[in-house]
Design an enzyme around this catalytic site. Structure first.
Site, PDB file in Angstrom:
ATOM      1  N   LYS A   1      35.764  47.243  13.267  1.00  0.00           N
ATOM      2  CA  LYS A   1      35.967  45.859  12.835  1.00  0.00           C
ATOM      3  C   LYS A   1      35.449  44.907  13.907  1.00  0.00           C
ATOM      4  CE  LYS A   1      39.493  42.724  10.988  1.00  0.00           C
ATOM      5  NZ  LYS A   1      38.632  42.313   9.861  1.00  0.00           N
TER       6      LYS A   1
ATOM      7  N   HIS B   1      43.523  47.746  12.901  1.00  0.00           N
ATOM      8  CA  HIS B   1      42.369  48.033  12.051  1.00  0.00           C
ATOM      9  C   HIS B   1      41.500  49.120  12.683  1.00  0.00           C
ATOM     10  CE1 HIS B   1      43.483  44.255  10.086  1.00  0.00           C
ATOM     11  NE2 HIS B   1      42.690  44.615   9.098  1.00  0.00           N
TER      12      HIS B   1
END
Length: 266
Positions: A158, A154
């Site tokens: 995040k 990601h």
């Protein structure tokens, strides 16, 4: 029928796309947003979000008591999401949660509250239909390939690791796979954390780098063969069809559902 929607987290990357989707969907009506630091502003004052005169509330209590909402969408952070969702369900506002990082006990509390209030709630670790299929295919494969590891990647902003998608994938795999140790029993990490997190022998590795959106591969190994099931979201628009579907579906629900696969015909 027009569905009145409130969105929490309109400035985030997912929230920005959700605002665009809701305002462009003829059957949806964005009545308000909840933002932790822009109380009293209008959505038209947010760059690149909306030209509409939609109010922004810092207080979810004030928002829910002031505006008539059918569905509340939360795309914030776990510590805020739980409180937001609790208030929404207490006010009989159906809720769609795309925020990852809620604990098992928080999900259980929301489940009890949702079911007792007969107010629908959908918690989706991932709104991309392809990601939901990836998780379901992994569950199927684990019955025949019990040796498995997960790599999820990601963007570097995040907050939680592993991702909600990875956690949900592990949960689904555990439904068809008996817990087992993997690799050499005497293996040693010469650098702590090299083998990632572990749940019933399943190793989960989290990558956080600029340039990524949301990616996951589930790698199965067996004698003489490997099987990799992979999904990539290269743009956050990939999540919006799932958000739209969840908003429409939750209108007919009176309990909490965890996982988009439970409302899809798969």
């Amino acid at each position: 029928m027009t569905i009145n929607v409130v969105i929490a987290g309109p400035r985030g990357r997912m929230g920005t796309e959700a605002v665009k989707m809701v305002t462009n969907e003829p059957s949806f009506n964005l009545v308000a947003c909840i933002d932790r630091k822009n109380d009293g502003e209008k959505m038209r004052e947010y760059p690149n979000l909306s030209q509409q005169n939609i109010p922004v509330f810092e207080s979810p209590e004030e928002c829910f008591h002031t505006k008539k909402a059918d569905v509340f969408i939360d795309l914030t952070v776990p510590e805020a999401c739980f409180d937001h969702a609790t208030l929404a369900i207490q006010n009989n506002i159906r809720t769609v949660i795309g925020t990852s990082g809620l604990t098992a006990s928080q999900i259980e509390e929301l489940t009890i509250l949702s079911n007792n209030n007969q107010t629908g709630c959908i918690i989706a670790p991932n709104f991309a239909i392809g990601a939901v299929l990836m998780m379901q295919f992994s569950k199927m494969a684990a019955k025949y390939f019990p040796d498995v590891e997960i790599i999820e990647k990601h963007h570097d902003q995040k907050l939680d690791a592993p991702s909600g998608t990875a956690v949900k994938t592990v949960e689904l795999i555990k439904e068809t796979r008996t817990a087992k140790s993997q690799g050499r029993p005497d293996e040693e990490e010469t650098m702590p954390g090299a083998r990632g997190a572990e749940e019933e022998g399943i190793h989960v590795h989290s990558v956080r780098l600029p340039g990524h959106v949301a990616h996951q591969e589930v790698i199965f190994g067996s004698s003489g063969q490997t099987l990799t099931i992979k999904h990539d979201s290269i743009d956050r628009q990939s999540f919006m069809s799932g958000v739209k579907f969840a908003v429409e579906k939750v209108m007919d629900m009176n309990k909490l559902v965890y996982g988009l696969e439970n409302i899809l015909d798969i």
